[in-house]
Design a protein around this motif. Structure first.
Motif, PDB file in Angstrom:
ATOM      1  N   ASP A   1      55.867  81.629 122.241  1.00  0.00           N
ATOM      2  CA  ASP A   1      55.919  80.773 123.437  1.00  0.00           C
ATOM      3  C   ASP A   1      56.193  79.322 123.046  1.00  0.00           C
ATOM      4  O   ASP A   1      56.964  78.617 123.708  1.00  0.00           O
ATOM      5  CB  ASP A   1      54.598  80.863 124.209  1.00  0.00           C
ATOM      6  N   ALA A   2      55.550  78.877 121.962  1.00  0.00           N
ATOM      7  CA  ALA A   2      55.774  77.500 121.508  1.00  0.00           C
ATOM      8  C   ALA A   2      57.218  77.306 121.063  1.00  0.00           C
ATOM      9  O   ALA A   2      57.840  76.268 121.348  1.00  0.00           O
ATOM     10  CB  ALA A   2      54.820  77.171 120.362  1.00  0.00           C
ATOM     11  N   ALA A   3      57.780  78.305 120.364  1.00  0.00           N
ATOM     12  CA  ALA A   3      59.175  78.209 119.919  1.00  0.00           C
ATOM     13  C   ALA A   3      60.105  78.023 121.106  1.00  0.00           C
ATOM     14  O   ALA A   3      60.996  77.162 121.094  1.00  0.00           O
ATOM     15  CB  ALA A   3      59.550  79.461 119.132  1.00  0.00           C
ATOM     16  N   ILE A   4      59.899  78.835 122.150  1.00  0.00           N
ATOM     17  CA  ILE A   4      60.762  78.730 123.329  1.00  0.00           C
ATOM     18  C   ILE A   4      60.614  77.362 123.979  1.00  0.00           C
ATOM     19  O   ILE A   4      61.602  76.743 124.414  1.00  0.00           O
ATOM     20  CB  ILE A   4      60.439  79.880 124.314  1.00  0.00           C
ATOM     21  N   GLY A   5      59.376  76.847 124.036  1.00  0.00           N
ATOM     22  CA  GLY A   5      59.163  75.519 124.608  1.00  0.00           C
ATOM     23  C   GLY A   5      59.916  74.429 123.846  1.00  0.00           C
ATOM     24  O   GLY A   5      60.577  73.570 124.455  1.00  0.00           O
ATOM     25  N   TRP A   6      59.843  74.468 122.524  1.00  0.00           N
ATOM     26  CA  TRP A   6      60.539  73.454 121.721  1.00  0.00           C
ATOM     27  C   TRP A   6      62.060  73.613 121.833  1.00  0.00           C
ATOM     28  O   TRP A   6      62.785  72.612 121.935  1.00  0.00           O
ATOM     29  CB  TRP A   6      60.108  73.543 120.254  1.00  0.00           C
ATOM     30  N   TYR A   7      62.540  74.847 121.818  1.00  0.00           N
ATOM     31  CA  TYR A   7      63.993  75.048 121.952  1.00  0.00           C
ATOM     32  C   TYR A   7      64.496  74.537 123.307  1.00  0.00           C
ATOM     33  O   TYR A   7      65.592  73.969 123.405  1.00  0.00           O
ATOM     34  CB  TYR A   7      64.337  76.534 121.809  1.00  0.00           C
ATOM     35  N   ARG A   8      63.688  74.722 124.339  1.00  0.00           N
ATOM     36  CA  ARG A   8      64.109  74.245 125.660  1.00  0.00           C
ATOM     37  C   ARG A   8      64.157  72.715 125.699  1.00  0.00           C
ATOM     38  O   ARG A   8      65.041  72.136 126.335  1.00  0.00           O
ATOM     39  CB  ARG A   8      63.173  74.807 126.733  1.00  0.00           C
TER      40      ARG A   8
END
Length: 628
Positions: free
Chosen positions: A64-71
């Protein structure tokens, strides 16, 4: 003096510390006032650090954190950085879709890949979203473009897989042949990892083509390829587990086609080894366990040991319980469990049809599967299975409303897939059960088509022949048509001959049907033929059983065949053979009982209780004459 950080050096240093989430997040905090291009690179790197932690098993929060940073990176990225950022965002979203089966994540991944202009990734994701229709056609177009521009085998394999998907939907043989050719190209590589993937893909495609066309060379090539990529015995990696699982599936196909007894046991062993791999994802593990259950079910049908069927039901139940309710696999797995429960019901009550808890749960699971499947390509298969459950309940209750609902299910399944032999076969048996002449004629037509569409080497072929024979025999008797009766006889004969090779349980069922039909018309020669097939099937089943209860369960079915065989032999004037037929079941049970006693007595003597053995044998000698 300029005190601003050297961002290029800071990013390079962070990349050299594999998986350092703390380092990247500290760098992201420092970059809040940096130019957009710097922040995009840092946020992208931070997302990558979290994603690697997730892949290493650190937990879903990192994903979830990865997706947040990529966004965050995607919101400010500009070319040329944007291409990599959107591709990475798509990968992370696909990973979360694999874990949680949220269609929204797959849709968002497709949007990200479109922003990146990544034809390979976009084509792959579209293929996953649409196994048929516009998404799949677009995926094939994109993957074809990616193949033209790429030097490595991965796009070739993806394109071949998409063509196989389309073939599964519309049966286009040209797509299947092109997929085989593409996989051959992908397998012509010297890179070890790419070689394994290419050989596996080629073997998968050849196996599909064998199952469709029956060419032995395709099956032999597939097994050779799977054998080539088999791992060392101690290899417990996920790749090794999937390699073992693939070979097991091919061995089962060969066993169905040629009846090799060793293939079934080896397949179950391979599936068992594969299921013990600690590195499998939850979805991979439940998929392999589903295959274990299916193979145990196959062995039950081949050898008749109810313990195998019980274990299959228990394994299917575990698989269903471990499958998330949002999983696209749930409907199929519920369906498998329902079928196994219905099979156990049928074999438990075959001499006295009645409702059982297994049948009640089976139909409930069938309805759950239909609801979980929704409006997908799987719907036709789920309707067909529910129809089978309802047809079985009709056999137990005699309620014609159940049978009519079953026929509606089968008709809907055939409408969706008019060339599926299983659906046609089941529609035929349900129509015949209503007993109306017009419906019997429809049943014969549907059954003829089912047989014509089925390759002679597959396991279902003898069953379809048997059901065609039943419909022909009933219609022939109804219309007093000698031609239909003669055709029915030939179909019974062929079905029994083929089933004896690998499925003696099916051969025994067929012999029971044939002897009953022919006996009612006093066609004694046919009854004797059916009896001999039944006797051979009984011997094959009893010889592989360990538990006496299993032997008796098959012998109870064989008893009726032997009784009719006895009557037929007597009617033909062969009194000696009639006497043998009458005593066959009893003799087999007695010999099995004596063999078990001998083994137990030997163990008792070895344990130092020879005196008890002597006393037992003395008593047995005094009572044995009463058995004569």
């Amino acid at each position: 003096m300029d005190s601003s950080p050297d961002w290029a050096e800071s990013i390079r240093a962070a990349r050299q510390v594999s998986g350092s989430v703390t380092r990247w997040e500290a760098l992201a905090a420092e970059a809040e006032e940096a130019p957009d291009v710097v922040r995009a690179l840092v946020y992208d790197g931070t997302g990558g650090a979290h994603l690697r932690q997730h892949w290493a098993g650190a937990g879903p929060d990192h994903l979830d954190a990865a997706i947040g940073w990529y966004r965050r990176a995607a919101a400010i990225a500009r070319d040329p950085v944007a291409t990599a950022v959107f591709s990475n965002l798509g990968r992370a979203l696909e990973s979360r879709y694999d874990d949680r089966y949220d269609d929204g994540d797959l849709d968002a991944a497709i949007d990200a890949y479109q922003q990146a202009g990544a034809d390979l990734f976009l084509g792959r994701a579209l293929r996953r979203r649409g196994h048929s229709g516009p998404d799949l056609d677009r995926a094939i177009t994109l993957l074809s473009s990616a193949v033209e521009d790429a030097d490595d085998p991965e796009p070739i394999r993806e394109l071949a897989g998409a063509l196989l998907d389309r073939h599964d939907t519309d049966g286009n043989g040209a797509d299947l042949d092109r997929a085989v050719d593409l996989y051959r190209t992908a397998a012509a590589t010297t890179d070890p990892e790419q070689l394994v993937a290419g050989c596996t893909g080629l073997a998968n495609a050849l196996l599909v083509r064998f199952q469709e066309r029956g060419a032995d060379d395709d099956l032999d090539q597939a097994i050779d390829l799977y054998e080539q990529v088999q791992p060392d015995a101690g290899d417990l990696s996920a790749t090794a587990a999937l390699a073992r699982s693939n070979l097991a599936g091919a061995l089962l196909a060969r066993r169905d086609a040629r009846g090799g007894p060793g293939d079934l046991d080896r397949a179950i062993s391979l599936y068992d080894q594969a299921s013990r791999c600690p590195d499998l994802s939850p979805r991979q593990h439940t998929g392999i366990m589903n295959n274990v259950a299916a193979a145990l079910d196959d062995r039950f049908h081949a050898r008749g040991a109810l313990a195998d069927l019980d274990e299959a039901v228990a394994t299917y139940t575990d698989v269903v319980e471990q499958t998330p309710v949002t999983s696209p696999d749930l409907a199929g797995r519920l369906n498998n469990l329902a079928i196994a429960l219905r099979t156990r019901h049928v074999y438990t009550v075959r001499l006295a049809p009645r409702l059982t808890d297994d049948l009640r749960e089976s139909i409930s699971r069938h309805r759950e599967a239909l609801a979980a499947g929704g409006d997908t390509p799987l719907r036709a298969a789920l309707l067909n299975s529910l129809g089978n459950g309802l047809r079985t309940r009709f056999d137990a209750t005699g309620d014609h409303d159940e049978l009519r609902e079953a026929i509606t299910c089968f008709e809907d399944a055939v409408a969706a897939a008019p060339n599926d032999p299983a659906y046609l076969n089941n529609l035929s048996t349900a129509l015949a059960a209503l007993g109306e002449t017009a419906l019997l004629e429809r049943a014969v037509t549907a059954s003829r088509k089912a047989v014509a569409l089925t390759v002679a080497g597959v396991a279902e072929y003898p069953r379809y022949l048997l059901n065609l024979a039943n419909a022909l025999a009933e219609l022939g008797d109804r219309n007093d048509d000698a031609g239909l009766r003669a055709e029915a006889t030939e179909r019974y004969r062929e079905s029994g001959r083929l089933a004896l090779r690998a499925l003696p349980g099916d051969a025994l069922f067929g012999a029971a049907n044939w002897s009953e039909t022919a006996g009612a018309a006093q066609r004694w020669t046919e009854v004797v033929e059916a009896y001999r097939i039944g006797a051979a099937a009984t011997a094959a089943l009893v010889n592989v059983q360990v538990r006496r209860s299993d032997k008796e369960s098959w012998l109870s079915m064989a008893q009726g065949i032997a009784a009719r065989g006895t009557l037929a032999l007597a009617g033909l004037g062969d009194a000696r053979a009639a006497a043998v037929a009458a005593e066959t079941g009893r003799a087999v049970l007695l010999s099995e009982a004596l063999e078990v006693s001998r083994i137990r007595l030997e163990r008792l003597a070895d344990a130092g209780h020879g005196d008890l053995v002597t006393r037992y044998r003395d008593a047995a000698e005094r009572t044995m004459p009463s058995l004569s």
